[in-house]
Design an enzyme around this catalytic site. Structure first.
Site, short mmCIF file in Angstrom:
data_model
loop_
_atom_site.label_atom_id
_atom_site.label_comp_id
_atom_site.label_asym_id
_atom_site.label_seq_id
_atom_site.Cartn_x
_atom_site.Cartn_y
_atom_site.Cartn_z
N HIS A 156 36.09 -2.77 99.51
CA HIS A 156 35.74 -2.08 100.55
C HIS A 156 35.58 -0.72 99.91
CE1 HIS A 156 38.93 -3.83 103.40
NE2 HIS A 156 38.00 -4.74 103.25
N HIS A 175 41.11 -2.14 107.06
CA HIS A 175 39.72 -2.59 106.69
C HIS A 175 38.55 -1.99 107.00
CE1 HIS A 175 43.04 -5.47 107.07
NE2 HIS A 175 42.75 -6.24 106.24
#
Length: 462
Positions: free
Chosen positions: A403, A441
């Protein structure tokens, strides 16, 4: 595949860092809405707060799981999360702290396939005469006249030939590692770094490749009871055939699910932070809607496992790290991989919170609520109980969520129009432009940022 937006204060911080009021949550929510289509099944056997108001009807399919798609082991995890303080929340609505059950995932509910950028956006471009997608190729250099970008060179790997394209405007979207890598290879970055590699300097931009942030998580694993479906069962031809038949007939069963159905985020109290025995000024200073840790699981072994094990993994992620890393070139040759200094757990508070989270996930997985599905602990092992042994196990089981953000950050490398400062006709639009990690996320944030940037580009270029 989890679709989550997280704490609204993160986007307000984006706005402050970038000088772009449109990035505030109250404004950016329209771009989250514009990029999504939400599906809530009527046949759900679980409770979940769901706010449908901030979703649209196009592009990325976002869905909650039906009863037939939900992972059977999820009830044990939900009971465990609740026993450890988790409260229901919709982490797509601007809330940052709480538990999500049954999703949300970027999955098309009609056929239980992943909804991602190509079908969500790319297929719409296929018929346009001014769009060409070039595959099996890599851009290796941005070309300039002075500081004005005039196009790129790219290599076609099928022929090993190099081609040059001239353009009025060049938009880089190669991700948070390869976008700064391409800028550096093209002469945009810290002068001393570029000159040290013999790369002519187009623009001295010290922040290119810095501000590297990522979500990093630490894994434990246990051997689940035989009735729990994990990736182990996919190796059995007969079982796999039955799973496939159900999936093809009804879009349900193990092949319709990513292998997990719930997660929760937690903010540590000031008292807990103070008890860690390190400088906790940064985590305590974060806005109160932001969590420090995320807990999740997967119906798979995420570390090496014995062949006969039915492994399930549970993990804790540090989701608002203090320390940042960097991307730098190894050589001036585009073929050579860059140097990544990830600096994971790089501050004393980062490491202390990560260790606290790992000890907490171990305690949760060893608790009574998991006893009916947890046969024995595979990693690090039930005999690992001391702080020193747990920290050693953590260091062997830390993994990236991939990420990564921040390496061509708005407000530092990029101006308010996503243009690379010190150049003309060159912009970067991807996760590298994001100045600060969201609290869960990443994909939702990237789609919303892209919609926001698209409006700026349309206004300025057309």
């Amino acid at each position: 595949m989890i679709y989550c937006r997280g704490a609204s204060s993160v986007f307000d911080e984006w706005a402050d860092l970038a000088g772009l009021d449109g990035l505030r949550w109250e404004n950016l929510v329209k771009d989250f809405e514009k990029s999504t289509n939400l599906f809530v099944p009527s046949d759900r056997d679980y409770e979940q707060i769901i706010d449908t108001a901030t979703f649209g009807n196009a592009h990325v399919n976002v869905s909650y799981e039906s009863t037939g798609q939900r992972v059977p082991i999820d009830d044990s995890f939900v009971d465990t999360w609740i026993a450890n303080g988790a409260k229901d929340a919709d982490l797509t609505s601007g809330d940052g702290i709480g538990m999500m059950v049954g999703g949300t995932y970027s999955i098309n509910p009609v056929n239980a396939t992943r909804s991602y950028a190509l079908p969500a956006y790319g297929f719409q471009l296929a018929g346009r005469p001014n769009v060409q997608l070039v595959h099996d190729s890599r851009v290796i250099r941005i070309n300039f006249e002075g500081t004005k970008a005039i196009g790129v060179d790219y290599v076609d790997f099928s022929t090993n030939e190099t081609h040059t394209i001239r353009s009025k405007e060049t938009i880089v979207s190669a991700g948070a590692v390869n976008s700064p890598r391409l800028l550096l290879l093209s002469g945009i970055g810290p002068r001393d770094h570029l000159e040290g590699l013999g790369i002519p300097v187009v623009a001295d931009s010290p922040e290119v490749g810095l501000n590297f942030f990522d979500h990093h998580y630490t894994i434990m694993m246990f051997n689940a009871t035989p009735d729990i479906v994990t990736t182990k069962q996919l190796d059995d031809p007969a079982l796999f055939a039955s799973f496939l038949a159900e999936y093809q007939a009804n879009a349900t069963g193990p092949l319709s699910s990513p292998g997990a159905s719930s997660f929760f985020t937690e903010r540590l109290s000031d008292e807990v932070l103070d008890s860690l025995g390190v400088n906790v000024t940064f985590p305590k200073s974060l806005p109160k809607d932001r969590p420090h840790l995320l807990y999740e699981y997967a119906s798979a072994g995420m570390l090496p496992t014995p062949d006969n094990s039915n492994a399930v993994s549970a993990f804790a992620a540090l989701i608002q790290p203090e320390a940042s890393g960097s991307v730098r070139l190894n050589t001036s040759d585009w073929r050579d991989e860059p140097l990544l200094d990830t600096n994971y757990f790089g501050s004393e508070s980062d490491m202390a919170i990560a260790l606290y989270g790992y000890k907490r996930v171990l305690a949760m997985m060893r608790s009574d609520t998991m006893r009916s599905v947890n046969v024995n602990e595979l990693y690090p092992g039930s005999n690992v109980t001391s702080d020193a042994d747990i920290k050693a196990a953590l260091n062997q089981a830390a993994v990236s969520f991939h990420h990564v953000v921040g390496t061509c950050s708005l407000g530092k490398v990029l101006d308010r129009s996503f243009r690379v400062k010190g150049t003309q006709n060159l912009r970067v639009v991807d996760s590298s432009a994001i100045p600060r990690l969201p609290t869960c996320h990443l994909q939702a944030s990237v789609y919303a940022l892209a919609e926001f940037a698209a409006d700026i580009l349309k206004d300025e270029l057309y």
